[in-house]
Design an enzyme around this catalytic site. Structure first.
Site, PDB file in Angstrom:
ATOM      1  N   ASP A  92      14.757  68.266  41.022  1.00  0.00           N
ATOM      2  CA  ASP A  92      14.231  67.534  39.945  1.00  0.00           C
ATOM      3  C   ASP A  92      13.730  66.153  40.243  1.00  0.00           C
ATOM      4  O   ASP A  92      14.588  65.624  41.260  1.00  0.00           O
ATOM      5  CB  ASP A  92      15.518  67.255  38.847  1.00  0.00           C
ATOM      6  CG  ASP A  92      15.044  67.223  37.624  1.00  0.00           C
ATOM      7  OD1 ASP A  92      13.992  66.443  37.152  1.00  0.00           O
ATOM      8  OD2 ASP A  92      15.346  67.932  36.444  1.00  0.00           O
ATOM      9  N   GLU A 116       7.656  68.026  32.950  1.00  0.00           N
ATOM     10  CA  GLU A 116       8.330  67.891  31.642  1.00  0.00           C
ATOM     11  C   GLU A 116       7.250  67.001  30.756  1.00  0.00           C
ATOM     12  O   GLU A 116       7.175  65.901  31.016  1.00  0.00           O
ATOM     13  CB  GLU A 116       9.584  67.399  31.934  1.00  0.00           C
ATOM     14  CG  GLU A 116      10.171  67.172  30.291  1.00  0.00           C
ATOM     15  CD  GLU A 116      11.362  66.100  30.213  1.00  0.00           C
ATOM     16  OE1 GLU A 116      12.230  66.417  29.289  1.00  0.00           O
ATOM     17  OE2 GLU A 116      11.211  65.314  30.989  1.00  0.00           O
TER      18      GLU A 116
HETATM   19  O1  TEU Z   1      14.104  64.003  29.361  1.00  0.00           O
HETATM   20  C1  TEU Z   1      13.087  63.220  28.611  1.00  0.00           C
HETATM   21  C2  TEU Z   1      13.315  63.139  27.237  1.00  0.00           C
HETATM   22  O2  TEU Z   1      12.188  62.783  26.597  1.00  0.00           O
HETATM   23  C3  TEU Z   1      14.449  63.836  26.658  1.00  0.00           C
HETATM   24  O3  TEU Z   1      15.423  63.451  26.964  1.00  0.00           O
HETATM   25  C4  TEU Z   1      14.332  63.697  25.078  1.00  0.00           C
HETATM   26  O4  TEU Z   1      14.443  62.251  24.812  1.00  0.00           O
HETATM   27  C5  TEU Z   1      15.692  64.304  24.350  1.00  0.00           C
HETATM   28  O5  TEU Z   1      15.759  65.583  24.872  1.00  0.00           O
HETATM   29  C6  TEU Z   1      15.324  64.050  22.937  1.00  0.00           C
HETATM   30  O6  TEU Z   1      14.368  64.866  22.225  1.00  0.00           O
HETATM   31  C7  TEU Z   1      14.197  63.686  30.790  1.00  0.00           C
HETATM   32  C8  TEU Z   1      15.403  64.354  31.168  1.00  0.00           C
HETATM   33  O7  TEU Z   1      15.286  66.111  30.988  1.00  0.00           O
HETATM   34  C9  TEU Z   1      16.706  63.979  30.288  1.00  0.00           C
HETATM   35  O8  TEU Z   1      18.038  64.662  30.757  1.00  0.00           O
HETATM   36  C10 TEU Z   1      16.632  62.388  30.989  1.00  0.00           C
HETATM   37  O9  TEU Z   1      17.768  61.829  30.137  1.00  0.00           O
HETATM   38  C11 TEU Z   1      15.624  61.920  30.532  1.00  0.00           C
HETATM   39  O10 TEU Z   1      14.210  62.265  30.965  1.00  0.00           O
HETATM   40  C12 TEU Z   1      15.674  60.570  31.480  1.00  0.00           C
HETATM   41  O11 TEU Z   1      15.665  60.524  32.723  1.00  0.00           O
END
Ligand code: TEU
Ligand code: CA
Length: 563
Positions: free
Chosen positions: A101, A244
């Site tokens: 990641d 993502e």
């Molecule tokens: O996630 C981005 C993100 O937008 C989600 O966390 C979203 O806000 C949440 O699921 C609510 O819908 C990524 C990563 O996957 C997450 O684990 C991290 O916390 C986030 O970025 C920050 O790096």
């Protein structure tokens, strides 16, 4: 190292490991890299081609590693660089790639860059982050952080606020500064040279943000930046790169996943996982699943990227609830519905992603608030409390939607702590581990695990799954999810509009057709496709026996194949 074809990822099955919760080798209660190495044979037996590895870098763990303080080293809680190199080598020996990641939108506030940045306005690193002048206690504006609270944090040393889209301890990098981008690309090349098979890019859609214009996703510079990154950092042609992108639509997906290879391999679209929460993807306001929208949404993505992009297929990751608790039934029909959900997804076109424990039908947790660890869950609990939400309503939202649903420790066997750790786990193990665990399932042909394994095998055996056309059937049906995949001369027949009949291959026999029929709910119903199924061969069924012709049992799902 494995030599891979350029587009190996089109046929691949990717398994996401969240290291903290996967397997603890040394009894400190936190999963680690030696623990992952121990489980490689388990993953191999499932049919996994690559592991998407959530962050293992040095981090104060404010967001479980998505707050990185050193991109080029392994956090001691997870092991050493030597452990990671061993993981890459041992996985490779089994034909499994490692896909780390990459968290490039922000760093930890404990990263060297940020420490320097906040020390003085004239430090060269100051401009690596996003600052606004202001007065203590007077926020630059009312922007909110995704994890609650204001998006601005005051730093007395420089008498300025910095911007954080996520937690306070996750200051956003200033992508407009070319030096920042070069430093990140250099770091990515470091990992490419270690022999990784690709990367998952955290919140890729935010790289071109222009916060003064209230542009947080899909800024005008987003795709130019990605193309630059492709040129300068993704220096091998066979890397799987997946972004993502909560904001992605078909149009931008065609850019991210442009088949000319100018950007990424593909982007995660979440549209299908926004259909059981309130408008605006407000996860803390769960609503019943809009089932017909689910079908139409998935069909739209299946048909919208043919020849001009590539789909990701997934039900779970470390940020969303367990699918069997979400769209299935985690009580009486847990195994049936978990298999049904797999059968519906795995027959589609795209790269398949499985999140750890999903292959066992692991379920959501329902703990008291003290047992939750996720920063966004805890912030929500506080904030909703201040806004006057009754305790019951707050906890109901958390039980349905907390990210910790996915983060409870992996359930390996029925020994204490589910065999995850010999110590005290960092987060409580789901008490249902005595029934739901890997040891009980790997040797049982009727288990969720065995169904996953079988469906993965079929995916690889039938080219129609990777290459065929997709046709949604019965879009208006309230309970049945059904579609047809067609390859070769049969596909031509389809396009000419003869799709209604079973044998439109007109005797050529060169085509291949797969029909997926699933009852998405817990009542027995008439099978609306019984006629179509006549003369087809059953490839997979989530019940041990055939049942009654013309009827679909609760959550029954079948894959049929043309003879
Ligand atoms: O996630 C981005 C993100 O937008 C989600 O966390 C979203 O806000 C949440 O699921 C609510 O819908 C990524 C990563 O996957 C997450 O684990 C991290 O916390 C986030 O970025 C920050 O790096
Ligand atoms: Ca450990």
């Amino acid at each position: 190292m494995q030599k891979r074809e350029r587009d190996w990822w089109k046929r691949a099955v990717i398994y996401q490991v969240y290291p903290r919760s996967f397997c603890d080798s040394n009894g400190d209660g936190i999963g680690d890299i030696p623990g992952i190495i121990r489980k490689l044979d388990y993953l191999k037996s499932l049919g996994v081609d690559a592991i998407w590895l959530s962050p293992f870098y040095c981090s104060p763990q404010a967001d479980n590693g998505y707050d990185i303080s050193d991109y080029r080293d392994v956090d001691p809680i997870f092991g050493t660089m030597a452990d990671l190199e061993e993981l890459i080598a041992e996985a490779d020996r089994r034909g499994i790639g490692i896909v780390p990641d990459l968290v490039l939108n922000h760093t930890s506030d404990e990263h060297e860059w940020f420490k320097k940045a906040k020390s003085s306005r004239t430090d060269p690193c100051h401009d690596y982050y996003i600052w606004r002048d202001g007065k203590e206690g007077v926020l630059p504006d009312n922007k909110r952080a995704a994890f609650g609270g204001p998006a601005w944090e005051w730093v007395p040393e420089v008498q300025q606020y910095y911007y954080h889209h996520f937690a306070v301890k996750q200051p956003d990098l200033n992508w407009q500064n070319p030096e920042v981008r070069e430093m990140l690309y250099d770091m990515i090349r470091f990992w490419v040279e270690k022999g990784v098979a690709g990367f998952r890019l955290d919140v890729v859609d935010s790289f071109g943000k222009e916060i003064d214009r209230d542009i947080f996703q899909n800024g005008p510079m987003l795709h130019p930046y990605i193309r630059e990154m492709r040129q300068k950092a993704f220096i091998r042609d066979d890397l799987l790169t997946v972004g993502e992108a909560w904001s992605v639509n078909l149009e931008s997906a065609r850019l991210y996943g442009n088949p000319d290879g100018s950007e990424l391999s593909m982007a995660f679209s979440f549209e299908h996982l926004m259909l059981d929460v309130a408008e605006g993807n407000d996860r803390w306001h769960p609503i019943p699943l809009r089932f017909r929208n689910l079908k139409k949404t998935m069909a739209k993505w299946q048909n919208g990227l043919v020849g001009c992009g590539w789909n990701t297929l997934f039900w779970e990751n470390h940020d969303v609830p367990r699918i069997v608790s979400r769209f299935g039934d985690d009580g009486r029909y847990r195994a049936e519905s978990a298999k049904m959900l797999a059968a519906v997804l795995f027959g589609m076109q795209g790269t398949l992603y499985i999140y750890q424990g999903q292959e066992l039908g692991m379920t959501n947790v329902a703990y008291p608030i003290e047992e939750y660890r996720d920063v966004s869950t805890l912030n929500f609990y506080e904030e909703a409390g201040r806004e006057g939400w009754p305790e019951e309503k707050r906890m109901a939202a958390i039980h349905a939607q907390s990210r910790d649903n996915a983060r409870s420790p992996m359930q390996w066997d029925d020994s204490p702590q589910a065999g995850f750790t010999s110590g005290k786990p960092w987060m409580r193990v789901n008490p249902n581990y005595r029934e739901i665990n890997a040891a009980a399932q790997t040797g049982d042909p009727e288990s969720v695990f065995s169904a996953y394994k079988e469906l993965i095998r079929l995916r690889k055996e039938y080219p129609v799954i990777t290459e065929g056309t997709f046709e949604l059937l019965l879009p208006e049906h309230d309970a049945v999810f059904a579609y047809r995949r067609t390859l070769g001369s049969r596909a031509v027949g389809n396009r000419m509009g003869t799709s209604g009949e079973g044998g439109m291959g007109i005797g050529s026999g060169t085509g291949e057709e797969i029909l997926v029929v699933a009852n998405f709910y817990g009542e027995t119903i008439p099978d609306p496709l019984a006629e179509e199924e006549k003369g087809m061969e059953v490839l997979f069924r989530n019940y041990a026996d055939e049942g009654t012709k013309g009827v679909l049992r609760p959550y029954e799902a079948v894959w049929y194949c043309s003879r």
